[in-house]
Scaffold this active site. Structure first.
Site, PDB file in Angstrom:
ATOM      1  N   ARG A  59      73.530  35.833  30.468  1.00 40.55           N
ATOM      2  CA  ARG A  59      72.300  36.622  30.276  1.00 40.55           C
ATOM      3  C   ARG A  59      71.565  36.818  31.602  1.00 40.55           C
ATOM      4  NH1 ARG A  59      71.154  36.868  24.278  1.00 40.55           N
ATOM      5  NH2 ARG A  59      69.378  38.131  24.864  1.00 40.55           N
ATOM      6  N   GLN A  91      57.000  37.220  25.756  1.00 33.82           N
ATOM      7  CA  GLN A  91      57.954  36.218  25.268  1.00 33.82           C
ATOM      8  C   GLN A  91      59.294  36.415  25.961  1.00 33.82           C
ATOM      9  OE1 GLN A  91      57.549  35.836  20.659  1.00 33.82           O
ATOM     10  NE2 GLN A  91      56.830  37.860  21.209  1.00 33.82           N
ATOM     11  N   ASN A  92      59.408  37.508  26.722  1.00 29.09           N
ATOM     12  CA  ASN A  92      60.700  37.842  27.326  1.00 29.09           C
ATOM     13  C   ASN A  92      60.935  37.012  28.577  1.00 29.09           C
ATOM     14  OD1 ASN A  92      60.828  39.699  25.320  1.00 29.09           O
ATOM     15  ND2 ASN A  92      60.331  41.465  26.618  1.00 29.09           N
ATOM     16  N   ASP A  94      63.242  38.084  30.782  1.00 32.81           N
ATOM     17  CA  ASP A  94      63.673  39.007  31.837  1.00 32.81           C
ATOM     18  C   ASP A  94      62.486  39.280  32.775  1.00 32.81           C
ATOM     19  OD1 ASP A  94      62.132  41.414  31.067  1.00 32.81           O
ATOM     20  OD2 ASP A  94      63.438  41.518  29.330  1.00 32.81           O
ATOM     21  N   HIS A 109      57.673  32.034  27.463  1.00 36.48           N
ATOM     22  CA  HIS A 109      58.961  31.408  27.138  1.00 36.48           C
ATOM     23  C   HIS A 109      59.832  31.192  28.375  1.00 36.48           C
ATOM     24  CE1 HIS A 109      58.697  32.784  22.626  1.00 36.48           C
ATOM     25  NE2 HIS A 109      57.938  31.742  22.901  1.00 36.48           N
ATOM     26  N   CYS A 120      63.424  16.133  39.508  1.00 38.08           N
ATOM     27  CA  CYS A 120      62.244  16.187  40.388  1.00 38.08           C
ATOM     28  C   CYS A 120      61.183  17.151  39.856  1.00 38.08           C
ATOM     29  CB  CYS A 120      62.638  16.520  41.822  1.00 38.08           C
ATOM     30  SG  CYS A 120      63.092  18.241  42.096  1.00 38.08           S
ATOM     31  N   GLY A 175      56.876  45.302  20.288  1.00 38.12           N
ATOM     32  CA  GLY A 175      58.314  44.970  20.259  1.00 38.12           C
ATOM     33  C   GLY A 175      58.627  43.534  19.937  1.00 38.12           C
ATOM     34  N   SER A 177      59.190  40.709  16.560  1.00 38.26           N
ATOM     35  CA  SER A 177      59.413  40.655  15.111  1.00 38.26           C
ATOM     36  C   SER A 177      58.383  39.795  14.393  1.00 38.26           C
ATOM     37  CB  SER A 177      60.813  40.118  14.823  1.00 38.26           C
ATOM     38  OG  SER A 177      60.935  38.807  15.342  1.00 38.26           O
ATOM     39  N   ASN A 201      55.688  48.976  17.362  1.00 33.93           N
ATOM     40  CA  ASN A 201      57.023  48.405  17.124  1.00 33.93           C
ATOM     41  C   ASN A 201      57.927  49.465  16.508  1.00 33.93           C
ATOM     42  OD1 ASN A 201      58.254  45.778  17.484  1.00 33.93           O
ATOM     43  ND2 ASN A 201      58.649  45.767  15.286  1.00 33.93           N
TER      44      ASN A 201
HETATM   45  N1  APR Z   1      60.953  49.777  20.667  1.00 25.89           N
HETATM   46  C1  APR Z   1      60.061  48.967  20.021  1.00 25.89           C
HETATM   47  N2  APR Z   1      60.443  47.925  19.260  1.00 25.89           N
HETATM   48  C2  APR Z   1      61.756  47.676  19.156  1.00 25.89           C
HETATM   49  C3  APR Z   1      62.733  48.470  19.786  1.00 25.89           C
HETATM   50  C4  APR Z   1      62.282  49.569  20.574  1.00 25.89           C
HETATM   51  N3  APR Z   1      63.113  50.388  21.226  1.00 25.89           N
HETATM   52  N4  APR Z   1      63.956  47.966  19.468  1.00 25.89           N
HETATM   53  C5  APR Z   1      63.750  46.916  18.677  1.00 25.89           C
HETATM   54  N5  APR Z   1      62.421  46.730  18.462  1.00 25.89           N
HETATM   55  C6  APR Z   1      61.745  45.713  17.655  1.00 25.89           C
HETATM   56  C7  APR Z   1      62.544  45.232  16.460  1.00 25.89           C
HETATM   57  O1  APR Z   1      62.291  46.078  15.341  1.00 25.89           O
HETATM   58  C8  APR Z   1      61.971  43.822  16.259  1.00 25.89           C
HETATM   59  O2  APR Z   1      60.836  43.850  15.395  1.00 25.89           O
HETATM   60  O3  APR Z   1      61.566  44.585  18.470  1.00 25.89           O
HETATM   61  C9  APR Z   1      61.525  43.417  17.667  1.00 25.89           C
HETATM   62  C10 APR Z   1      62.411  42.372  18.326  1.00 25.89           C
HETATM   63  O4  APR Z   1      62.342  41.180  17.602  1.00 25.89           O
HETATM   64  P1  APR Z   1      63.171  39.877  18.017  1.00 25.89           P
HETATM   65  O5  APR Z   1      64.587  40.237  18.285  1.00 25.89           O
HETATM   66  O6  APR Z   1      62.905  38.850  16.971  1.00 25.89           O
HETATM   67  O7  APR Z   1      62.526  39.441  19.418  1.00 25.89           O
HETATM   68  P2  APR Z   1      61.198  38.635  19.711  1.00 25.89           P
HETATM   69  O8  APR Z   1      60.164  38.918  18.680  1.00 25.89           O
HETATM   70  O9  APR Z   1      60.863  38.886  21.130  1.00 25.89           O
HETATM   71  O10 APR Z   1      61.691  37.147  19.561  1.00 25.89           O
HETATM   72  C11 APR Z   1      60.743  36.120  19.784  1.00 25.89           C
HETATM   73  O11 APR Z   1      62.388  34.418  19.535  1.00 25.89           O
HETATM   74  O12 APR Z   1      64.574  33.820  19.932  1.00 25.89           O
HETATM   75  C12 APR Z   1      63.261  33.631  20.309  1.00 25.89           C
HETATM   76  O13 APR Z   1      62.404  32.839  22.338  1.00 25.89           O
HETATM   77  C13 APR Z   1      63.026  33.949  21.755  1.00 25.89           C
HETATM   78  O14 APR Z   1      61.210  35.104  22.802  1.00 25.89           O
HETATM   79  C14 APR Z   1      62.084  35.125  21.698  1.00 25.89           C
HETATM   80  C15 APR Z   1      61.390  34.919  20.394  1.00 25.89           C
END
Ligand code: APR
Length: 233
Positions: A59, A91-92, A94, A109, A120, A175, A177, A201
């Site tokens: 990743r 939460q990303n 990247d 995160h 250390c 973006g 969930s 979203n």
């Molecule tokens: N534009 C906007 N939203 C989008 C797009 C897009 N192009 N593509 C996907 N999504 C939405 C999806 O519908 C979903 O609701 O982004 C959301 C991504 O959700 P997750 O995959 O659950 O990611 P996230 O909420 O960041 O996860 C939270 O979970 O696994 C852990 O630590 C990890 O930081 C992460 C945390």
């Protein structure tokens, strides 16, 4: 939206989806037949460090090939032009927000491009692999791990986040969930303190009903339009 001075924005994997980075809960969340949750825990690292390091090496390499998309650039523009308080809590792991130019940003995160020496306690900028168990540049110990927060670990900088939420006039979630706490609970904090709340979203999230307003669509479109709107207001 009137009377807005302080804005807190929570971003999740969805804002980076159009840059080609998979979200967590898409495509079954599988990696080489392991559930992602099974490689993102301290227990998994203790059980099979090589497997976990390979997962994060892959990743870490992948994100370096990706580019920020219009949603990242829109938030960087907001950061540059918004005169009031602003904090992007991502939460990303990247670095696309930084590469787009965001400054008022924190990674709750952790970050793919850092390695943390568990001996250390120093965090180092890191772009290469960790699977070969390289030494810590500071102390020489072979005890580096990805500087990412795993399931069951405490997210970073919660004090700063809750301090910003206490002052917030507008909370925006982009973006994500709404499946992972404590981030999924920030909207509740904002509502209880009388802030306006907005979700941007692709689809309605688990927490959609908690927001005053939800705008659905790809981040590159809905975030860009919202930034235009708030800067023009
Ligand atoms: N534009 C906007 N939203 C989008 C797009 C897009 N192009 N593509 C996907 N999504 C939405 C999806 O519908 C979903 O609701 O982004 C959301 C991504 O959700 P997750 O995959 O659950 O990611 P996230 O909420 O960041 O996860 C939270 O979970 O696994 C852990 O630590 C990890 O930081 C992460 C945390």
């Amino acid at each position: 939206m009137t009377g807005i001075r302080n804005i807190v924005i929570l971003t999740g994997a969805g804002i980076s989806a159009e840059s080609g980075i998979d979200t967590f809960r898409s495509a079954g969340g599988l990696w080489e037949n392991h559930r992602v949750e099974d490689v993102a825990t301290p227990e998994a690292f203790a059980r099979d460090p090589h497997l976990v390091q390979r997962f994060y090496d892959m990743r870490r390499a992948a994100i370096q090939e990706k580019l920020p998309n219009p949603a990242h650039f829109a938030l960087a523009r907001l950061d540059a032009e918004w005169k009031g308080g602003l904090l992007v809590v991502t939460q990303n792991v990247d670095d696309l927000h930084e590469r787009a130019g965001s400054r008022r940003l924190l990674h709750m995160h952790g970050e793919h491009l850092k390695a943390w020496c568990t001996l250390c306690d120093i965090r180092h900028p890191w772009r290469g692999p960790l699977a070969g168990n390289p030494p810590c540049p500071s102390c020489g110990a072979h005890a580096l791990r990805p500087d990412v927060v795993w399931f069951g670990e405490m997210p970073y900088r919660m004090g700063e986040i809750y301090a910003a939420l206490r002052e917030v006039d507008l909370f925006v979630s982009i973006g994500t969930s709404g499946a992972v706490y404590p981030a999924a609970g920030f909207v509740q904090n904002a509502v209880e303190l009388g802030a306006q709340t907005l979700e941007l979203n692709l689809e309605a999230s688990q927490g959609s009903h908690m927001f005053h307003e939800s705008r659905l669509g790809p981040a590159s479109e809905v975030v860009t339009a919202w930034v235009e709107e708030i800067l023009g207001a």
